[in-house]
Scaffold this motif. Structure first.
Motif, PDB file in Angstrom:
ATOM      1  N   ILE A   1      41.998  31.583 -31.276  1.00 52.83           N
ATOM      2  CA  ILE A   1      40.553  31.350 -31.142  1.00 52.83           C
ATOM      3  C   ILE A   1      40.007  32.039 -29.898  1.00 52.83           C
ATOM      4  N   PHE A   2      40.752  32.021 -28.816  1.00 55.67           N
ATOM      5  CA  PHE A   2      40.259  32.593 -27.569  1.00 55.67           C
ATOM      6  C   PHE A   2      40.421  34.120 -27.491  1.00 55.67           C
TER       7      PHE A   2
ATOM      8  N   ILE B   1      22.558  34.903 -25.329  1.00 55.35           N
ATOM      9  CA  ILE B   1      22.923  35.376 -26.673  1.00 55.35           C
ATOM     10  C   ILE B   1      24.431  35.599 -26.764  1.00 55.35           C
ATOM     11  N   VAL B   2      25.018  36.183 -25.708  1.00 55.13           N
ATOM     12  CA  VAL B   2      26.462  36.437 -25.711  1.00 55.13           C
ATOM     13  C   VAL B   2      27.239  35.119 -25.709  1.00 55.13           C
ATOM     14  N   ILE B   3      26.812  34.186 -24.846  1.00 55.59           N
ATOM     15  CA  ILE B   3      27.511  32.887 -24.784  1.00 55.59           C
ATOM     16  C   ILE B   3      27.395  32.148 -26.109  1.00 55.59           C
TER      17      ILE B   3
ATOM     18  N   ILE C   1      30.413  30.984 -28.617  1.00 53.81           N
ATOM     19  CA  ILE C   1      30.573  29.614 -29.128  1.00 53.81           C
ATOM     20  C   ILE C   1      30.618  29.614 -30.645  1.00 53.81           C
ATOM     21  N   LEU C   2      29.746  30.434 -31.267  1.00 52.99           N
ATOM     22  CA  LEU C   2      29.695  30.509 -32.723  1.00 52.99           C
ATOM     23  C   LEU C   2      31.004  31.046 -33.295  1.00 52.99           C
TER      24      LEU C   2
ATOM     25  N   LEU D   1      33.742  28.270 -32.872  1.00 49.16           N
ATOM     26  CA  LEU D   1      33.586  27.179 -33.834  1.00 49.16           C
ATOM     27  C   LEU D   1      33.914  27.623 -35.249  1.00 49.16           C
ATOM     28  N   SER D   2      33.548  28.854 -35.585  1.00 50.15           N
ATOM     29  CA  SER D   2      33.827  29.374 -36.931  1.00 50.15           C
ATOM     30  C   SER D   2      35.330  29.472 -37.168  1.00 50.15           C
ATOM     31  N   MET D   3      36.048  29.982 -36.159  1.00 51.98           N
ATOM     32  CA  MET D   3      37.494  30.100 -36.313  1.00 51.98           C
ATOM     33  C   MET D   3      38.152  28.719 -36.354  1.00 51.98           C
ATOM     34  N   PHE D   4      37.654  27.774 -35.565  1.00 51.85           N
ATOM     35  CA  PHE D   4      38.191  26.420 -35.587  1.00 51.85           C
ATOM     36  C   PHE D   4      37.986  25.788 -36.958  1.00 51.85           C
ATOM     37  N   TYR D   5      36.799  25.971 -37.529  1.00 55.98           N
ATOM     38  CA  TYR D   5      36.507  25.434 -38.858  1.00 55.98           C
ATOM     39  C   TYR D   5      37.415  26.061 -39.910  1.00 55.98           C
TER      40      TYR D   5
END
Length: 311
Positions: free
Chosen positions: A260-261, A289-291, A295-296, A299-303
């Motif tokens: 994820i990171f 926008i970058v931050i 985050i998006l 979260l997408s990869m976590f989901y």
């Protein structure tokens, strides 16, 4: 030392142990003694030197029966289990035609439990006394076996649910106790088998048939503890497997977090370079926008990982 005249299960205290040398008209004498009393008893009843030596020995005696001219010498082990350690306590007996002498170093629960049985069964001979005492000792092995089985089941459940390092010490400790006990169960089974099968002049022929039930229980106990030994081996394998699975789970989580990171590190790496111009660097609110994008992505990869059951 306590000397009792037992008549149809009823006890009469005998003050002078020398009176027990003369066979009573009805019943028999039961002398409950300690090792310190053997010197006197040996001179009175002419107990064999080797038998007395075994009683006085500090070493643990294996279950056995020794046949002498005027008496038999029998050794059997009483068992106690305190959920941490198994204790065996030697119970030495001298069986004569009109008497039985029990010699112990510690308190034996079976002797205390035996008294009401003698009363209920109206026991009137030393061989029947021996039968009921051996029966109680063997039955207690069954009770201890049930407790050990419950402990194994609980330990297995704890290992599968929450594996701890302390579980390995419990497995090793209980397994060593079972293996040590197994060494005593074989001779004890042979002892009961001798009482059942061999012609013994101090034991009534009809009573010997009843020793057959005790012998069957002794065989079952030996087989049961064989099973416990195998279960402890399986339990150790389950412990090792549980540790491996736990390590795999931890590595899977760490791998997912690292994955994820990775894109987030890539983005921060680009915008951390010392170039005069980067796309959108002068755009108002670009940092938000970058931050937000980072985050998006996270979260997408976590989901995605949760959906595929990787986390």
């Amino acid at each position: 030392m306590k000397a009792r005249l037992v008549q149809n299960g009823q006890f009469t205290i005998v003050e002078d142990v020398a009176e027990t040398l003369i066979p009573p008209e009805n019943g028999f004498y039961w002398i409950d003694a300690s090792a310190e009393d053997l010197e006197l008893l040996q001179s009175l009843f002419h107990l064999h030197d080797l038998a007395v030596e075994d009683c006085l020995s500090e070493e643990e005696q294996r279950p056995k029966i020794e046949l002498y001219d005027s008496h038999y010498f029998i050794v059997i082990n009483s068992i106690r289990f305190d959920d941490e350690e198994i204790f065996l306590r030697g119970l030495n007996m001298f069986l004569g035609k009109h008497f039985i002498i029990t010699v112990t170093r510690q308190r034996i629960n079976e002797i205390r439990t035996l008294k009401p049985i003698l009363w209920d069964e109206e026991v009137n001979s030393p061989d029947r006394f021996l039968y009921h005492l051996v029966d109680l000792v063997v039955d207690n092995y069954i009770n201890v076996g049930d407790r050990i089985e419950n402990k194994i089941e609980k330990l297995e459940e704890d290992i599968l649910m929450h594996t701890k390092k302390s579980h390995l010490n419990e497995i090793i400790g209980l397994r060593s106790e079972i293996l040590w006990l197994k060494k005593m169960l074989g001779p004890q089974k042979d002892l009961v088998g001798t009482l059942h099968k061999k012609e013994l002049r101090l034991i009534n022929n009809q009573l010997q048939k009843y020793f057959g039930d005790i012998y069957e229980n002794a065989v079952k106990i030996a087989e049961t503890f064989d099973t416990y030994r195998d279960l402890m081996g399986n339990l150790r394998e389950a412990y090792q497997s549980s540790l491996s699975n736990r390590a795999n789970e931890i590595m899977r989580v760490f791998t997912a977090l690292t994955t994820i990171f990775m894109p987030l590190t890539f983005i921060t790496g680009i915008y951390g370079m010392n170039f005069d111009y980067l796309p959108g660097i002068n755009f108002p609110g670009a940092e938000y926008i970058v931050i937000g994008g980072m985050i998006l992505v996270g979260l997408s990869m976590f989901y995605l990982f949760r959906k595929k059951d990787w986390l």
